[in-house]
Design an enzyme around this catalytic site. Structure first.
Site, PDB file in Angstrom:
ATOM      1  N   PHE A 192       0.853  -1.185   0.000  1.00 16.43           N
ATOM      2  CA  PHE A 192       0.000   0.000   0.000  1.00 16.43           C
ATOM      3  C   PHE A 192       0.889   1.235   0.000  1.00 16.43           C
ATOM      4  O   PHE A 192       2.062   1.155   0.350  1.00 16.43           O
ATOM      5  CB  PHE A 192      -0.890  -0.008   1.259  1.00 16.43           C
ATOM      6  CG  PHE A 192      -2.355  -0.178   0.959  1.00 16.43           C
ATOM      7  CD1 PHE A 192      -2.803  -1.149   0.101  1.00 16.43           C
ATOM      8  CD2 PHE A 192      -3.291   0.661   1.565  1.00 16.43           C
ATOM      9  CE1 PHE A 192      -4.155  -1.296  -0.161  1.00 16.43           C
ATOM     10  CE2 PHE A 192      -4.640   0.517   1.303  1.00 16.43           C
ATOM     11  CZ  PHE A 192      -5.082  -0.451   0.448  1.00 16.43           C
ATOM     12  N   ASP A 199     -22.478  13.806  12.419  1.00 11.49           N
ATOM     13  CA  ASP A 199     -23.424  14.136  13.492  1.00 11.49           C
ATOM     14  C   ASP A 199     -22.781  14.115  14.880  1.00 11.49           C
ATOM     15  O   ASP A 199     -23.008  15.016  15.684  1.00 11.49           O
ATOM     16  CB  ASP A 199     -24.613  13.170  13.452  1.00 11.49           C
ATOM     17  CG  ASP A 199     -25.230  13.093  12.062  1.00 11.49           C
ATOM     18  OD1 ASP A 199     -25.782  14.105  11.618  1.00 11.49           O
ATOM     19  OD2 ASP A 199     -25.124  12.034  11.416  1.00 11.49           O
ATOM     20  N   GLN A 248      -8.411  14.458   3.683  1.00  9.98           N
ATOM     21  CA  GLN A 248      -7.726  13.650   2.671  1.00  9.98           C
ATOM     22  C   GLN A 248      -8.578  13.500   1.409  1.00  9.98           C
ATOM     23  O   GLN A 248      -9.767  13.196   1.503  1.00  9.98           O
ATOM     24  CB  GLN A 248      -7.422  12.272   3.228  1.00  9.98           C
ATOM     25  CG  GLN A 248      -6.700  11.385   2.210  1.00  9.98           C
ATOM     26  CD  GLN A 248      -6.167  10.117   2.849  1.00  9.98           C
ATOM     27  OE1 GLN A 248      -6.893   9.167   3.071  1.00  9.98           O
ATOM     28  NE2 GLN A 248      -4.888  10.120   3.160  1.00  9.98           N
ATOM     29  N   HIS A 262      -8.843  11.219  -1.863  1.00  8.28           N
ATOM     30  CA  HIS A 262      -8.351   9.954  -2.402  1.00  8.28           C
ATOM     31  C   HIS A 262      -8.031  10.164  -3.883  1.00  8.28           C
ATOM     32  O   HIS A 262      -8.835  10.729  -4.614  1.00  8.28           O
ATOM     33  CB  HIS A 262      -9.396   8.856  -2.246  1.00  8.28           C
ATOM     34  CG  HIS A 262      -8.830   7.483  -2.412  1.00  8.28           C
ATOM     35  ND1 HIS A 262      -8.469   6.985  -3.643  1.00  8.28           N
ATOM     36  CD2 HIS A 262      -8.541   6.523  -1.507  1.00  8.28           C
ATOM     37  CE1 HIS A 262      -7.973   5.753  -3.472  1.00  8.28           C
ATOM     38  NE2 HIS A 262      -8.021   5.457  -2.183  1.00  8.28           N
ATOM     39  N   LEU A 313     -15.305   5.139  -4.715  1.00  6.48           N
ATOM     40  CA  LEU A 313     -13.908   4.818  -4.427  1.00  6.48           C
ATOM     41  C   LEU A 313     -13.380   3.658  -5.277  1.00  6.48           C
ATOM     42  O   LEU A 313     -14.017   2.622  -5.395  1.00  6.48           O
ATOM     43  CB  LEU A 313     -13.806   4.441  -2.939  1.00  6.48           C
ATOM     44  CG  LEU A 313     -12.461   3.919  -2.441  1.00  6.48           C
ATOM     45  CD1 LEU A 313     -11.403   5.005  -2.528  1.00  6.48           C
ATOM     46  CD2 LEU A 313     -12.593   3.426  -1.006  1.00  6.48           C
ATOM     47  N   GLU A 326      -7.013   1.878  -3.204  1.00 10.56           N
ATOM     48  CA  GLU A 326      -5.568   1.959  -3.373  1.00 10.56           C
ATOM     49  C   GLU A 326      -4.993   0.571  -3.665  1.00 10.56           C
ATOM     50  O   GLU A 326      -3.946   0.427  -4.276  1.00 10.56           O
ATOM     51  CB  GLU A 326      -4.972   2.511  -2.072  1.00 10.56           C
ATOM     52  CG  GLU A 326      -3.508   2.806  -2.148  1.00 10.56           C
ATOM     53  CD  GLU A 326      -3.069   3.705  -0.994  1.00 10.56           C
ATOM     54  OE1 GLU A 326      -3.810   4.662  -0.664  1.00 10.56           O
ATOM     55  OE2 GLU A 326      -2.002   3.458  -0.439  1.00 10.56           O
ATOM     56  N   ARG A 332      -1.099   9.299  -0.298  1.00 12.92           N
ATOM     57  CA  ARG A 332      -2.304   9.746  -1.015  1.00 12.92           C
ATOM     58  C   ARG A 332      -2.306  11.228  -1.363  1.00 12.92           C
ATOM     59  O   ARG A 332      -2.747  11.614  -2.444  1.00 12.92           O
ATOM     60  CB  ARG A 332      -3.539   9.435  -0.179  1.00 12.92           C
ATOM     61  CG  ARG A 332      -3.840   7.957  -0.189  1.00 12.92           C
ATOM     62  CD  ARG A 332      -5.060   7.633   0.618  1.00 12.92           C
ATOM     63  NE  ARG A 332      -5.280   6.191   0.557  1.00 12.92           N
ATOM     64  CZ  ARG A 332      -6.173   5.535   1.270  1.00 12.92           C
ATOM     65  NH1 ARG A 332      -6.959   6.188   2.100  1.00 12.92           N
ATOM     66  NH2 ARG A 332      -6.302   4.230   1.155  1.00 12.92           N
ATOM     67  N   HIS A 352     -12.134  12.022   0.819  1.00 13.50           N
ATOM     68  CA  HIS A 352     -12.172  10.611   1.195  1.00 13.50           C
ATOM     69  C   HIS A 352     -12.149  10.389   2.700  1.00 13.50           C
ATOM     70  O   HIS A 352     -12.796   9.479   3.212  1.00 13.50           O
ATOM     71  CB  HIS A 352     -10.980   9.899   0.572  1.00 13.50           C
ATOM     72  CG  HIS A 352     -10.922   8.432   0.876  1.00 13.50           C
ATOM     73  ND1 HIS A 352     -11.938   7.577   0.541  1.00 13.50           N
ATOM     74  CD2 HIS A 352      -9.968   7.673   1.485  1.00 13.50           C
ATOM     75  CE1 HIS A 352     -11.625   6.345   0.933  1.00 13.50           C
ATOM     76  NE2 HIS A 352     -10.448   6.376   1.519  1.00 13.50           N
ATOM     77  N   GLU A 360     -13.153   7.469  12.868  1.00 14.39           N
ATOM     78  CA  GLU A 360     -12.920   8.656  12.046  1.00 14.39           C
ATOM     79  C   GLU A 360     -13.518   9.915  12.678  1.00 14.39           C
ATOM     80  O   GLU A 360     -13.090  11.024  12.377  1.00 14.39           O
ATOM     81  CB  GLU A 360     -13.459   8.442  10.628  1.00 14.39           C
ATOM     82  CG  GLU A 360     -12.890   9.449   9.640  1.00 14.39           C
ATOM     83  CD  GLU A 360     -13.240   9.148   8.195  1.00 14.39           C
ATOM     84  OE1 GLU A 360     -13.608   7.991   7.891  1.00 14.39           O
ATOM     85  OE2 GLU A 360     -13.150  10.072   7.367  1.00 14.39           O
ATOM     86  N   ARG A 363      -3.326  10.532   6.293  1.00 15.35           N
ATOM     87  CA  ARG A 363      -3.443   9.144   6.724  1.00 15.35           C
ATOM     88  C   ARG A 363      -2.915   8.194   5.651  1.00 15.35           C
ATOM     89  O   ARG A 363      -3.129   8.409   4.462  1.00 15.35           O
ATOM     90  CB  ARG A 363      -4.911   8.813   6.980  1.00 15.35           C
ATOM     91  CG  ARG A 363      -5.158   7.354   7.299  1.00 15.35           C
ATOM     92  CD  ARG A 363      -6.613   7.077   7.574  1.00 15.35           C
ATOM     93  NE  ARG A 363      -7.462   7.158   6.404  1.00 15.35           N
ATOM     94  CZ  ARG A 363      -7.645   6.168   5.519  1.00 15.35           C
ATOM     95  NH1 ARG A 363      -6.987   5.032   5.644  1.00 15.35           N
ATOM     96  NH2 ARG A 363      -8.450   6.320   4.497  1.00 15.35           N
ATOM     97  N   SER A 401      -6.767   3.179   8.642  1.00 12.17           N
ATOM     98  CA  SER A 401      -8.029   3.640   9.238  1.00 12.17           C
ATOM     99  C   SER A 401      -8.842   2.479   9.788  1.00 12.17           C
ATOM    100  O   SER A 401      -9.427   2.589  10.859  1.00 12.17           O
ATOM    101  CB  SER A 401      -8.853   4.449   8.239  1.00 12.17           C
ATOM    102  OG  SER A 401      -9.211   3.656   7.149  1.00 12.17           O
TER     103      SER A 401
END
Lengths: 560, 322
Positions: free
Chosen positions: A113, A207, A226, A228, A238, A241, A272, A340, A364, A375, A380
């Site tokens: 990655f 929220d 971020q 993506h 998405l 990656e 990223r 993202h 998150e 990140r 995550s």
């Protein structure tokens, strides 16, 4: 009135893991979410979960990669803890029943990655989030807890500096409920929908972050958003990656692998923020493709072969075929960056504790901070589990010693009065109009590249929208599943957070990680090696700053 | 590349139980490009024409399972169903809530029955205390072992299969395709210790109520193929326990009596399925059939070429204990 010792809001991976920890600690736990837990956005995570379990890899390298990826804004004590927990966390999830992809020797398969020295990302095809979410929900199914399904949190009740509970709307009945709690864990995910182009689900409206902010919790590093690099053109769905991890290539309109120029060592597998800026730069300088949905570049998987693409990137094939009419086995995928992930969130310590007693946050929605200014992919999912557990353990311990919550007879009325006013107006502002204008503003003013003028303009426009939102109007008067009301609620939540993002970005006169100021293109460690903290005031966010924790790595220039 | 917008007549089911006397269909006329998903069309209705329309949605990328509904009669995800092909086939886009679940409002159904069936199969790993998980490391599992159930998490619990299933509509004892596909996931998991118990239990708890119509597999947006997993469960259940239920005895009896004569032996099959005593309630039906078509109740003679059929059976005979 409902009454529990620990109430967890949000039922994605972080919330579920927190709930499991609190139940295991012997507390009476409720899990409250506006979605059925299995519909949480954690399930959309594709690529994988990082753990340095390979023979060539080490926890130390994972720590370093994460610190460097964060552009040195991540707290190194938190990152060390986080990376050490990675192996045990993945093993635990395997024991809970997660169906991971396997290597030939029977071990957990790993893929490379971005930003990582070694293949460190453990995966379940390209549906790792879904596989983890199902396994955790199934594990939680053998425990006793109360589920409030399709309930929206509308306000926290804080008295004497201590959480007493919350108010929530039950979508199915349209009724507001008070839920008394000694401790509340917020794990409601991000607010990606403040942007027009986002990979986030429609439900990602922040929220929990908004009600925490309203209750006096400090929001940390909200300006770090971020983008993506590879979202499907038009729908911004998405494209993992993992597609580049499997060997996918990025090419511009002349067929050039442009990442060679931006990140000579790792090309497509740079961090990223680096890849996203490269794509935007290619398009802005005329080397991208142009179409009715704007500029884009190509992500090529054709050279990997049908078998590999279809087995390792099953969902991606479906997405490209169904949502773009493109077959990645034979054609390139048109991609462009989209919002993202939010590195920022409710400020917490290593235990998920916020500055409000009894209030915890994870996932998150929270900012510990381990991601700092950017990140890394694969971190995550790991964060949701590691810090979800931390928050659950801490909330349970706190609840065991906390006094019984004190709710007043007027709390419910007070908390719901503004929402009821929305429904009694004969004229006013339409929530979806406000939402659309906010999304356009954030896209235009606080996108991948920012400068003083765009941010000033952003502040002006968001503040004007906030004023208009005072007169928001709900026309649907039905109690049952009133989406007009939840739209209004989410829009007011997002407008609060949009303001914090743009004000924080305006104040930070440097470029670091995902925060790229064209008027301040360099990282400025002397002035800005610090976290932003935003506190809500009637005049808007009041900013303060806090130091970054350093343990072992001194900041150097970040090159990939 | 993107095509021109075309007129899209959208006819949407509207109903507020307890408020409206009966459901109505409201028509919204939109102009959309043919590749626009139905969900996008419905959200456009909400944003621009009618904010009172109620529906579930979240990810818009076919991974959260929220937006299953009936589109021109078929249970599907609204987010991945483009309007174009619907218009070509039906001239309009009729959108209704899923079937087999009570309507809460408009396109939103009460999913409690669906989730209860999921809970009923006990969807969590059951461990054998004598074989604890390996300390501090994952269970080893070869790619071949994983292959059998690696794709099962593709199920997003959207309930499209549950909505499409006629057995669910006919018999509340049937757990439905999703719950059974989930049961398969646990039965084949080498980490699960309750394989035998699960198979024995499901034999009497609805497995054999599946009608084998495959509408679930047709409806499934994620290629989970519930009907094939149900077939696998049936095979594993017979192998685990033998044909103990009318359903499994019918399946085994069917195969054996075709093998014997090359054709179905109706009367014998009834006995094989229900047992001698169990045949008694079937007697009046048998007499009616005997009056109308006596040949059906007689034992047929063997067909020509029975030896050829035997070779086919032999070829499919389980070998090496498999």
């Amino acid at each position: 009135m409902e009454r529990h010792e620990v109430v967890v809001v949000g039922a994605g991976l972080a919330g579920q893991r927190a709930a499991l920890a609190a139940v295991q600690a012997g507390r009476d736990v409720a899990l409250l979410s506006k979605l059925h837990p299995l519909r949480s956005h954690s399930g959309a995570a594709q690529g994988g979960i990082n753990a340095a379990v390979g023979a060539e890899d080490s926890v130390e390298t994972h720590i370093f990669d994460t610190v460097k990826g964060s552009d040195y804004l991540g707290d190194q004590d938190a990152i060390e803890f986080f990376c050490r927990e990675a192996g045990p966390t993945v093993v635990e999830m395997e024991h809970f029943g997660t169906i991971f992809s396997r290597a030939d020797d029977g071990s957990l398969a790993r893929r490379p990655f971005g930003g990582a020295h070694f293949p460190r990302t453990i995966y379940a095809a390209d549906r790792t989030g879904l596989a983890l979410l199902q396994a955790l929900w199934e594990r939680l199914g053998s425990e006793t807890l109360t589920l409030y399904e399709e309930w929206d949190v509308t306000r926290l009740i804080v008295r004497d500096g201590r959480v007493q509970g919350l108010v929530a709307l039950d979508r199915a009945s349209g009724e507001f409920h008070e839920v008394a709690a000694r401790a509340v864990v917020l794990a409601t995910g991000p607010a990606g929908r403040v942007y027009a182009k986002t990979t986030n689900a429609h439900s990602c409206t922040g929220d929990g972050i908004a009600v925490a902010y309203d209750a006096g919790a400090l929001l940390k590093d909200m300006e770090f958003v971020q983008f993506h690099p590879t979202a499907l053109l038009e729908s911004s769905i998405l494209i993992t990656e993992g597609a580049r991890g499997e060997g996918g290539l990025l090419k511009n309109a002349s067929g050039e692998r442009f990442m060679v120029r931006y990140a000579p060592h790792v090309q497509e597998l740079a961090s990223r923020d680096v890849v996203s800026r490269a794509i935007v730069t290619e398009v802005r300088e005329g080397r991208g493709f142009q179409g009715p949905f704007g500029g884009y570049v190509h992500l090529e998987l054709m050279h990997l072969g049908k078998e590999r693409v279809e087995s390792r990137l099953t969902e991606i094939c479906d997405y490209a075929r169904r949502f773009a009419g493109i077959d990645p086995v034979t054609e390139p995928i048109p991609v462009y960056p989209a919002q993202h992930y939010m590195m920022g969130g409710i400020g917490t310590d290593l235990h998920g504790a916020t500055n409000v007693r009894g209030l915890f946050a994870a996932g998150e929605a929270a900012c510990v901070s381990i991601h700092g200014a950017n990140r890394l992919g694969g971190n995550s999912l790991l964060e949701t589990l590691v810090f979800g557990k931390q928050a659950g353990v801490a909330a349970a311990a706190y609840a065991a010693g906390a006094p019984a919550p004190e709710l007043h007879s007027t709390d419910l009325d007070e908390a719901t009065a503004p929402l009821r006013a929305w429904s009694s107006r004969s004229e006013g502002e339409d929530p979806s109009t406000l939402r659309t204008e906010m999304q356009r503003t954030m896209e235009e003013c606080v996108g991948i590249y920012r400068d003083e003028a765009s941010l000033m303009e952003g502040i002006r426009r968001i503040r004007a929208l906030r004023q208009r939102a005072e007169r928001i109007r709900v026309v649907d008067r039905s109690g049952v599943y009133n989406l007009n009301l939840t739209d209004a609620l989410e829009t007011t939540h997002m407008l609060e957070l949009a303001e914090v993002i743009v004000v924080g970005a305006y104040a930070r006169t440097e470029s670091r990680g995902a925060h790229a100021r064209t008027d301040y293109p360099k990282r400025d460690d002397a002035r800005w090696m610090r976290h932003t903290l935003a506190r809500r005031t009637p005049e808007g966010p009041a900013l303060d700053y806090a130091p970054v924790a350093f343990t072992r790595f001194e900041p150097t220039e970040r090159v990939y | 590349m993107p095509d021109a917008a075309v007129p899209v007549p959208l006819e949407v089911y509207r109903f507020a139980p307890g408020v409206d006397a009966a459901p109505t269909y409201r028509r919204y006329d939109l102009a959309l490009t043919p590749h626009t998903p139905v969900l996008t069309a419905l959200l456009k209705v909400r944003a621009e024409l009618d904010p009172t329309l109620a529906l579930r949605y979240s990810c818009r990328s076919a991974i959260c399972g929220s937006c299953a509904m009936r589109i021109n009669g078929k249970s599907r995800l609204a987010c991945e169903t483009p309007v174009g092909p619907e218009l070509e086939r039906h001239g309009r886009v009729v959108v209704e809530p899923m079937a087999n679940q009570p309507v809460l409002r408009d396109l939103v159904v009460d999913q409690a029955p669906f989730w209860q069936e999921y809970e009923r199969i006990e969807p969590h790993l059951k461990l054998d205390p004598r074989h604890p998980m390996p300390e501090g490391r994952p269970n080893p599992m070869t790619p071949a072992e994983v292959e059998r159930f690696h794709d099962t998490p593709r199920c997003i619990a959207c309930a499209a299969c549950y909505s499409a299933c006629p057995a669910v509509a006919a018999d509340p004892a049937f757990p439905g395709p999703m719950a059974l596909a989930k049961l398969y996931r646990f039965v084949v998991d080498p980490r699960d210790a309750a394989r035998q118990d699960r198979l024995v239990r499901i034999q009497t708890e609805g497995l054999w109520l599946c009608l084998r119509c495959h509408l679930c597999t047709e409806a499934c947006p994620k290629d989970v193929r519930p009907s094939e997993r149900i077939r696998d469960l049936k095979e594993m259940a017979i192998a685990a326990q033998g044909p103990t239920e009318p359903g499994s005895r019918h399946a085994v009896g069917f195969a054996s009596n075709v093998r014997e004569r090359g054709t179905l032996q109706e009367a014998k099959l009834v006995r094989q399925t229900f047992g001698v005593l169990g045949m008694l309630p079937q007697v009046p039906q048998g007499i009616r059939i005997w009056r109308k078509k006596p040949e059906v109740t007689r034992r047929p003679g063997p067909i020509e070429g029975l030896d050829e059929l035997e070779r086919i059976y032999a070829a499919f005979e389980p070998k090496d204990g498999r």
